[in-house]
Design a protein around this motif. Structure first.
Motif, short mmCIF file in Angstrom:
data_model
loop_
_atom_site.label_atom_id
_atom_site.label_comp_id
_atom_site.label_asym_id
_atom_site.label_seq_id
_atom_site.Cartn_x
_atom_site.Cartn_y
_atom_site.Cartn_z
N UNK A 580 0.79 -1.28 -0.06
CA UNK A 580 0.04 0.10 -0.05
C UNK A 580 0.95 1.38 0.06
N UNK A 581 0.35 2.45 -0.55
CA UNK A 581 1.22 3.60 -0.59
C UNK A 581 1.18 3.96 0.86
N UNK A 582 2.29 5.00 1.40
CA UNK A 582 2.19 5.33 2.54
C UNK A 582 0.93 6.37 3.19
N UNK A 583 0.74 6.18 4.09
CA UNK A 583 -0.50 7.02 4.76
C UNK A 583 -0.57 7.04 6.17
N UNK A 584 -1.77 7.41 6.81
CA UNK A 584 -2.30 7.07 8.26
C UNK A 584 -2.83 5.61 8.21
N UNK A 585 -2.43 4.96 8.91
CA UNK A 585 -3.14 3.54 9.40
C UNK A 585 -4.12 3.56 10.45
N UNK A 586 -5.56 3.07 9.85
CA UNK A 586 -6.52 3.16 10.86
C UNK A 586 -7.01 1.56 10.99
N UNK A 587 -7.92 1.19 11.81
CA UNK A 587 -8.53 0.15 11.96
C UNK A 587 -10.04 0.45 11.88
N UNK A 588 -10.63 -0.27 11.35
CA UNK A 588 -12.19 -0.19 11.11
C UNK A 588 -12.64 -1.69 11.30
N UNK A 589 -13.66 -1.80 12.20
CA UNK A 589 -14.12 -3.17 12.44
C UNK A 589 -15.76 -3.31 13.00
N UNK A 675 -15.77 -8.48 12.16
CA UNK A 675 -15.06 -7.96 10.79
C UNK A 675 -13.99 -6.92 11.25
N UNK A 676 -12.69 -7.13 10.93
CA UNK A 676 -11.49 -6.27 11.04
C UNK A 676 -11.15 -5.83 9.67
N UNK A 677 -11.03 -4.45 9.41
CA UNK A 677 -10.35 -3.87 8.37
C UNK A 677 -8.78 -3.28 8.91
N UNK A 678 -7.78 -3.79 9.05
CA UNK A 678 -6.51 -3.42 9.55
C UNK A 678 -5.40 -3.89 9.12
N UNK A 679 -4.69 -2.81 8.29
CA UNK A 679 -4.94 -1.56 8.44
C UNK A 679 -5.74 -1.12 7.24
N UNK A 680 -6.39 0.27 7.48
CA UNK A 680 -7.06 0.85 6.14
C UNK A 680 -6.19 2.18 6.07
N UNK A 681 -5.39 2.09 5.06
CA UNK A 681 -4.54 3.34 4.76
C UNK A 681 -5.30 4.48 4.28
N UNK A 682 -5.13 5.68 5.09
CA UNK A 682 -5.61 6.93 4.65
C UNK A 682 -4.63 7.75 3.98
#
Length: 703
Positions: A580-589, A675-682
């Motif tokens: 993934x391109x660099x960015x802020x790593x988030x988790x959404x679940x 459900x885990x989306x980790x990481x989500x890159x913003x």
């Protein structure tokens, strides 16, 4: 069981099962209280040992009572309570308060007796408060269905309804409220809650037009949906709901596969849902009563601008410090306000917010009236705090000044009167003015007032607009329970608008290398197995692979690692993705909470999620405004705005993704486990879900 709680809370006639002629005993005290407080309805003592008690005819059983009975107070040993319920059922009594202990709180034998009690009450159509409770006080109608110490003293009615799951601690809170001159319209202890629940009682008392604010002490609850329903009713009525819930730490370990599940401690979820639905959380009993005080006497402010007038510069600084700790800002006064204030106060005072009118106020009390009026006229000030101390010799003068201020004010304000004489406390309440005991408690209470007002405004706007949430076609979930494969999960997520990084499942090292040739970025490899949720722990992840040789080697290595560390795992290949391109790593679940159902989470993601634990929960689904509010609650929210030269990310895009994920969870609530989306890159306006884990429960034909 169901049915109106009017017979329980507002009975027209009361029977006392097991009544004692000794009015000092537990089974004698309710009769004493009913007589002392002059309850207007009929009172029927039941005890075959007596013909009369305290001048009232006493009956051998319920059938002998000549009139109808709405409520029975049951004060007999636990073993004979079921038989007493049978007797009351034959009389068609509609509700019972059961003082008796010795039920579910005592273990297996007690639980068995409790189940028998519930069965008999259901058969008789009797609503039960308790057992093992102190009972009910309805001060408006002088209903004293209680043996608790609170009823020993004065019980003046007031605009506060207090419902508690604890008898002793609830009594202590009620006594504190009385000492602070806060009238409780209702005091209800729900005990074991075999039938009537905390939420059900709160819903009933909030509907009473004589009640302005609800307060509650909660130790635990089973039905979060019921509590949410009450909170929504409270928002609709514009009646704040103030709750003190104990157990702020996780109340019991639970095996959780996803990061969302491992972080979804009971209290963390409760805190998020409380904010979502406008419930005001109190840290302890004193904070609860501070909040109740301001809600009982203040109108809701139109904004969150706090203006302060003090007779002590130190108190002003203390309050300003506390406001900043709570992320509140004391607004700068308009230039015209400042000029007018300078002309009104001594030259050695402070005309800025907080305004310090100095000790000159003692010899010239009218300074107070002028300065408060000027402060409240400022367009940036929505609620005022007036800080004074002692002034025992000037109570009458100050009450007259506050009467003038109250009559002229178009905005809410409170008085923080340190060491206030009792005469001052009662006098200010008579004027309809809230009185707080200290500088920091005053700020804490006003913060609650402002936050509830904001929640109420948001609710009104949402009800007025009723704009539809995003919509999408839901794909069918796989029938099998357990972990959904990477590609199947990606298809489900893509269908609801989750932007996922491309992924291919390779079944050989050569296939993995061939797939990665098309990438413009280095590759990532991850083990694909329905039996391995935590790929990193299984040695099944390799990142930043920039050559075919390294990809082939990594493929072989992670397959060997996975087989060695999880010997019985089924290996379905290796997932190949571009980095993934660099960015802020988030988790959404998403997580199925035992109390509230499906909840949605957002936080700072990546490998540090369980170290930082900077996450926020809400009950699914959420609106766009609620999703944005979740982002604003993150401790590291400044990262989203860009730090050290890095660009800001799109909060709107993240909020939209939260809404979509929450809708997916709500619509698949019957089967979705986690459900885990980790990481989500913003990165700027774009988002990429890099890794995802979807767990389902078994399909049942009925669902």
């Amino acid at each position: 069981m169901s049915g109106s709680l009017a017979p329980l809370l507002r009975p027209r006639a009361i029977a006392i099962v097991g009544a004692s002629a000794d009015l000092r005993k537990v089974n004698g005290r309710p009769l004493k209280f009913l007589l002392d407080k002059q309850y207007a309805g009929a009172i029927y003592p039941i005890n075959p040992r007596y013909d009369e008690i305290a001048g009232l005819a006493c009956y051998p059983d319920a059938a002998a009572i000549p009139g109808e009975v709405d409520l029975a107070i049951v004060a007999v040993p636990a073993a004979i309570v079921p038989a007493a319920i049978d007797d009351l059922g034959r009389k068609r009594v509609r509700a019972a308060v059961i003082f008796s202990s010795g039920f579910g709180e005592l273990g297996a034998e007690g639980a068995k007796l409790e189940a028998e009690l519930v069965a008999r009450a259901r058969a008789a159509g009797i609503r039960i408060c308790g057992p093992n409770c102190l009972g009910i006080v309805n001060a408006f109608d002088r209903v004293m269905a209680s043996f608790g110490q609170y009823a020993d003293g004065p019980t003046p009615p007031g605009p506060v309804a207090f419902v508690t799951q604890s008898g002793a601690f609830g009594t202590a809170i009620a006594a504190l409220a009385r000492r602070r001159d806060l009238g409780l319209g209702y005091f209800v202890n729900t005990g074991n809650e075999v039938d009537v629940s905390f939420a059900e009682v709160m819903q009933e008392v909030l509907a009473d037009e004589r009640i302005r604010v609800g307060a509650g002490y909660i130790e635990g609850f089973k039905d979060g949906v019921e509590l949410v329903r009450v909170a929504e009713q409270a928002l609709a009525l514009g009646k704040p709901l103030v709750l003190t819930k104990v157990g702020r730490t996780a109340s019991g370990a639970r095996v959780a596969v996803s990061h969302t599940g491992s972080l979804a401690g009971e209290d963390r979820v409760f805190a998020g849902v409380a904010r979502q639905f406008g419930m005001v959380r109190a840290r302890n009993e004193e904070h609860m009563l501070d909040l109740v005080e301001v809600f009982a006497f203040c109108d809701l402010p139109a904004g969150d601008g706090i203006g302060i007038v003090t007779q002590s510069g130190g108190a002003g600084v203390l309050m300003a410090d506390r406001a900043e700790e709570l992320d509140l800002v004391l607004p700068q006064l308009a230039a015209a306000t400042t000029d007018e204030m300078r002309a009104a106060i001594p030259g050695f005072g402070t005309a800025a917010n907080p305004v310090d009118i100095t000790g000159q106020f003692v010899s010239e009390p009218q300074l107070l009236e002028r300065s408060v009026a000027i402060l409240l006229s400022d367009p940036n000030v929505h609620v005022g705090i007036v800080w004074i101390q002692l002034m025992d010799a000037h109570v009458a003068t100050l009450l007259e000044i506050f009467r003038h201020i109250k009559a002229a004010a178009s905005k809410p304000f409170i008085v923080c009167w340190v060491a206030a004489p009792d005469e001052a406390l009662r006098g200010l309440h008579a004027l309809g003015i809230a009185v707080l005991r200290g500088a920091e408690p005053a700020i804490d209470a006003v913060a609650g007032l402002c936050r509830y007002a904001a929640a109420r405004r948001a609710w009104v706007a949402r009800e007025t607009m009723r704009s539809p949430l995003v919509s999408f076609e839901l794909a069918e979930l796989p029938l099998a329970a357990g972990q959904v494969g990477t590609l199947a999960a990606q298809a489900l997520l893509t269908a609801i608008g989750v932007p996922c990084l491309p992924v291919h499942i390779a079944h050989s090292a050569e296939e993995a290398a061939r797939t990665a040739r098309a990438f413009e970025r280095p590759a990532a490899l991850k083990i694909e197995s329905p039996d391995i949720a935590h790929k990193t722990e299984a040695g099944g992840v390799r990142l930043g692979l920039d050559s075919e040789a390294s990809i082939r080697a990594a493929y072989a290595e992670i397959v060997v690692n996975a087989a060695a560390r999880v010997p019985h795992a089924r290996i379905d290949g290796v997932a190949v993705q571009p980095m993934a391109p660099p960015g802020v790593e988030l988790v959404i679940g998403l997580q199925r909470d035992a109390v509230f159902g499906i909840v949605v989470m957002v936080g700072l993601g990546g490998i540090l999620i369980e170290v930082l634990r900077d996450v926020v929960f809400r009950k699914a689904p959420v609106t766009p405004a609620q999703a944005l509010a979740m982002l604003d609650e993150l401790q590291a929210r400044a990262v989203l705005d860009g730090v050290r030269g890095k660009p800001a990310v799109s909060k709107a895009a993240i909020a939209d993704l939260l809404v979509r994920v929450s809708l997916f969870g709500a619509k698949h609530a019957a089967r979705l486990r986690e459900l885990d989306l980790n990481p989500v890159i913003a990165a700027g306006l774009t988002l990429y879900a890099v890794d995802w884990l979807l767990l389902l429960d078994a399909h049942h034909p009925s669902t």
